[in-house]
Design a protein around this motif. Sequence first.
Motif, mmCIF file in Angstrom:
data_model
loop_
_atom_site.group_PDB
_atom_site.id
_atom_site.type_symbol
_atom_site.label_atom_id
_atom_site.label_comp_id
_atom_site.label_asym_id
_atom_site.label_seq_id
_atom_site.Cartn_x
_atom_site.Cartn_y
_atom_site.Cartn_z
ATOM 1 N N LEU A 47 8.045 27.076 -21.504
ATOM 2 C CA LEU A 47 7.435 27.472 -22.746
ATOM 3 C C LEU A 47 8.155 26.662 -24.005
ATOM 4 C CD1 LEU A 47 7.706 31.407 -22.679
ATOM 5 C CD2 LEU A 47 5.730 29.995 -22.302
ATOM 6 N N TYR A 48 9.210 26.329 -23.942
ATOM 7 C CA TYR A 48 9.664 25.431 -25.008
ATOM 8 C C TYR A 48 9.033 24.172 -24.800
ATOM 9 C CZ TYR A 48 13.036 28.504 -27.219
ATOM 10 O OH TYR A 48 13.741 29.688 -28.067
ATOM 11 N N THR A 49 9.251 23.701 -23.665
ATOM 12 C CA THR A 49 8.483 22.142 -23.266
ATOM 13 C C THR A 49 7.116 22.327 -23.733
ATOM 14 O OG1 THR A 49 9.765 21.884 -21.461
ATOM 15 C CG2 THR A 49 8.082 20.630 -21.376
ATOM 16 N N LEU A 50 6.157 23.245 -23.640
ATOM 17 C CA LEU A 50 4.833 23.143 -24.106
ATOM 18 C C LEU A 50 4.901 23.122 -25.638
ATOM 19 C CD1 LEU A 50 3.313 25.838 -21.592
ATOM 20 C CD2 LEU A 50 3.068 23.235 -21.613
ATOM 21 N N LYS A 51 5.712 23.810 -26.145
ATOM 22 C CA LYS A 51 5.832 23.981 -27.600
ATOM 23 C C LYS A 51 6.152 22.643 -28.243
ATOM 24 C CE LYS A 51 5.354 28.155 -29.428
ATOM 25 N NZ LYS A 51 4.533 28.626 -30.694
ATOM 26 N N LYS A 52 6.984 21.751 -27.442
ATOM 27 C CA LYS A 52 7.443 20.568 -28.086
ATOM 28 C C LYS A 52 6.254 19.528 -27.640
ATOM 29 C CE LYS A 52 12.550 21.051 -26.969
ATOM 30 N NZ LYS A 52 13.605 20.707 -26.371
ATOM 31 N N MET A 53 5.359 19.705 -26.728
ATOM 32 C CA MET A 53 4.165 18.902 -26.508
ATOM 33 C C MET A 53 3.340 19.297 -27.654
ATOM 34 S SD MET A 53 4.203 18.876 -22.264
ATOM 35 C CE MET A 53 3.030 18.026 -22.214
ATOM 36 N N GLY A 54 3.345 19.983 -28.293
ATOM 37 C CA GLY A 54 2.333 20.481 -29.545
ATOM 38 C C GLY A 54 1.272 21.345 -28.759
ATOM 39 N N LYS A 55 1.675 22.010 -27.746
ATOM 40 C CA LYS A 55 0.439 22.984 -27.121
ATOM 41 C C LYS A 55 0.722 24.428 -28.212
ATOM 42 C CE LYS A 55 -0.331 20.035 -23.779
ATOM 43 N NZ LYS A 55 -1.493 19.338 -23.738
ATOM 44 N N ARG A 56 -0.656 24.945 -28.374
ATOM 45 C CA ARG A 56 -0.780 26.175 -28.717
ATOM 46 C C ARG A 56 -0.500 27.294 -27.795
ATOM 47 N NH1 ARG A 56 -1.964 29.004 -33.906
ATOM 48 N NH2 ARG A 56 -1.089 30.936 -33.182
ATOM 49 N N ILE A 57 0.473 28.294 -27.881
ATOM 50 C CA ILE A 57 0.818 29.220 -26.992
ATOM 51 C C ILE A 57 0.401 30.616 -27.707
ATOM 52 C CG2 ILE A 57 2.658 30.350 -25.826
ATOM 53 C CD1 ILE A 57 4.072 27.911 -25.301
ATOM 54 N N ILE A 58 -0.226 31.398 -26.921
ATOM 55 C CA ILE A 58 -0.674 32.751 -27.452
ATOM 56 C C ILE A 58 -0.508 33.767 -26.287
ATOM 57 C CG2 ILE A 58 -2.498 34.269 -28.330
ATOM 58 C CD1 ILE A 58 -3.814 31.530 -29.238
ATOM 59 N N TYR A 59 0.533 34.837 -26.767
ATOM 60 C CA TYR A 59 0.929 35.670 -25.771
ATOM 61 C C TYR A 59 -0.174 36.865 -25.843
ATOM 62 C CZ TYR A 59 5.131 33.018 -25.778
ATOM 63 O OH TYR A 59 5.981 32.122 -25.781
#
Length: 297
Positions: A47-59
């Motif tokens: 999850l932290y990696t995806l955030k660093k890659m600029g991905k939008r995360i929605i739970y």
Amino acid sequence: MCDIIPKKLETSEEKLNFINSFDNFLFDCDGVIWHASTVLEGVREVLYTLKKMGKRIIYVTNNSSKSRATYLKKFQKLDLPATLDDIFSSAVAAAYYVKHFVNIKEDEKIYVVGGEGICRELEEQGVHWCGSDDDNKPISEEEFTEIQPDPKVRAVMFGFDVNINYRKFARAFTYLNSNPDCLFLATNTDMTYPTKHLEFPGTGSMIHTLIAGTKRTPTVLGKPTTNMMDCIIQKFNLDRSRTCMVGDRLITDIAFGKNSNLSTLLVLTGVTTVEAMNESKDIKPNYYISSLGDLHA
């Protein structure tokens, strides 16, 4: 018959290509990110990696019993990347739907069968409500006359309620049965509710009492309906072709993505086994992986 052949993500190249194919990831929580209060191995790092890659995360969760603020405290306690805006429960979807898709007037209100999650989210949208914990007290037959039709109740909103009782059923039934213009809304129709050790009756099991009595079918606002996805797409302005739904249940999470023309990733850390996936004739994911935590390898 579903003609999709699910692709297993195994090599580092396959996983990287998968991640690069999307800008937005919608994640179910139970069975995908955590079991109860235990984060699954490797998931935090992904999850932290995806955030660093600029991905939008929605739970995205069907649990309507908690507000976003309460969920955020859990994410923070578990050291998971999340802001209030990243959390979209069926309670959020329900409140957003009422505010933006229902022509509710200032003097109208929503009768809530459910917990504080629905009530807080309705308040966030500036929508008046009644019921919920105010009706937790058991009712006697002598009090039946207190329950009367109320034209100001624009809708009955039914969600998961650990304090469900006859008073709530009677009020909801009366509002729906006496006024055909009163909307019948449900946060979800999940038949079971997962706990740490067992499954208990879910919202779907409870709401069937009203369905049978009123002979009305509720508008469902949680997974797997497109109503919830329409709210998400509108709120976050997402490109469906660049969005992936990640979950552990075929009939809710994967169907949710499929119904809304999204790509899907099934993880095998929750309800669905690889055997069940292979045997399913109608619902199959585009991709599958043993665990979300394996996505970083």
